[in-house]
Design a protein around this motif. Structure first.
Motif, PDB file in Angstrom:
ATOM      1  N   GLN A   1       0.799  -1.136  -0.165  1.00  0.00           N
ATOM      2  CA  GLN A   1       0.037   0.208  -0.058  1.00  0.00           C
ATOM      3  C   GLN A   1       1.029   1.331  -0.050  1.00  0.00           C
ATOM      4  OE1 GLN A   1      -3.417   0.157  -0.241  1.00  0.00           O
ATOM      5  NE2 GLN A   1      -3.555   2.265  -0.008  1.00  0.00           N
ATOM      6  N   LEU A   2       1.927   1.297   1.023  1.00  0.00           N
ATOM      7  CA  LEU A   2       2.645   2.523   1.058  1.00  0.00           C
ATOM      8  C   LEU A   2       3.602   2.556  -0.406  1.00  0.00           C
ATOM      9  CD1 LEU A   2       3.551   4.593   2.804  1.00  0.00           C
ATOM     10  CD2 LEU A   2       5.466   3.254   3.915  1.00  0.00           C
ATOM     11  N   ALA A   3       4.028   1.470  -0.836  1.00  0.00           N
ATOM     12  CA  ALA A   3       4.800   1.505  -1.987  1.00  0.00           C
ATOM     13  C   ALA A   3       3.964   2.165  -3.205  1.00  0.00           C
ATOM     14  CB  ALA A   3       5.260   0.262  -2.322  1.00  0.00           C
ATOM     15  N   LYS A   4       2.708   1.837  -3.417  1.00  0.00           N
ATOM     16  CA  LYS A   4       1.646   2.126  -4.388  1.00  0.00           C
ATOM     17  C   LYS A   4       1.525   3.753  -4.173  1.00  0.00           C
ATOM     18  CE  LYS A   4      -2.909   1.405  -5.921  1.00  0.00           C
ATOM     19  NZ  LYS A   4      -4.192   0.870  -6.020  1.00  0.00           N
ATOM     20  N   GLN A   5       1.311   4.244  -2.882  1.00  0.00           N
ATOM     21  CA  GLN A   5       1.200   5.656  -2.513  1.00  0.00           C
ATOM     22  C   GLN A   5       2.404   6.345  -3.064  1.00  0.00           C
ATOM     23  OE1 GLN A   5       0.089   5.884   1.475  1.00  0.00           O
ATOM     24  NE2 GLN A   5      -2.157   5.719   1.187  1.00  0.00           N
ATOM     25  N   GLU A   6       3.735   5.944  -2.640  1.00  0.00           N
ATOM     26  CA  GLU A   6       4.796   6.625  -3.189  1.00  0.00           C
ATOM     27  C   GLU A   6       4.955   6.632  -4.608  1.00  0.00           C
ATOM     28  OE1 GLU A   6       8.176   4.630  -1.408  1.00  0.00           O
ATOM     29  OE2 GLU A   6       7.966   5.351   0.748  1.00  0.00           O
ATOM     30  N   ALA A   7       4.763   5.678  -5.214  1.00  0.00           N
ATOM     31  CA  ALA A   7       4.832   5.559  -6.475  1.00  0.00           C
ATOM     32  C   ALA A   7       3.724   6.675  -7.405  1.00  0.00           C
ATOM     33  CB  ALA A   7       4.207   4.219  -7.298  1.00  0.00           C
TER      34      ALA A   7
END
Length: 101
Positions: A1-7
């Protein structure tokens, strides 16, 4: 989830960076156009000033020509008057010569 938001954030940052770059290009282009217009405006003002100076110079020449024409007309009248006087004197002298003969 966090990686998706960072992307997504990175993608939004990239889009914003692109928009900022485009806005900066538009500003540069606008500044260049304004500078060009200012230069053309200055050139136009300079040309108008040159035209005004030339107009003034031509008016002065016109006035000088009119003054010279008036002077020539006076001189012409003086010459005509002298010619008449000389003509009368010659006629008088011829008459006296004729009478003395």
């Amino acid at each position: 989830q966090l990686a998706k938001q960072e992307a997504e954030l990175k993608e939004q940052q990239a889009v914003l960076a692109q928009r900022v770059a485009e806005a900066e290009e538009k500003l540069k282009s606008s500044a260049a156009v304004q500078a060009s217009q200012a230069k053309k405006s200055k050139e136009l003002e300079d040309a108008q000033a040159a035209i005004a100076r030339e107009h003034d110079r031509l008016e002065a020449l016109q006035e000088d020509m009119e003054k010279r024409r008036a002077e020539l007309a006076v001189q012409e009248k003086e010459v005509v008057a002298r010619e008449k006087k000389v003509g009368k004197e010659m006629a008088s002298a011829a008459k006296q010569v004729h009478e003395n003969v």
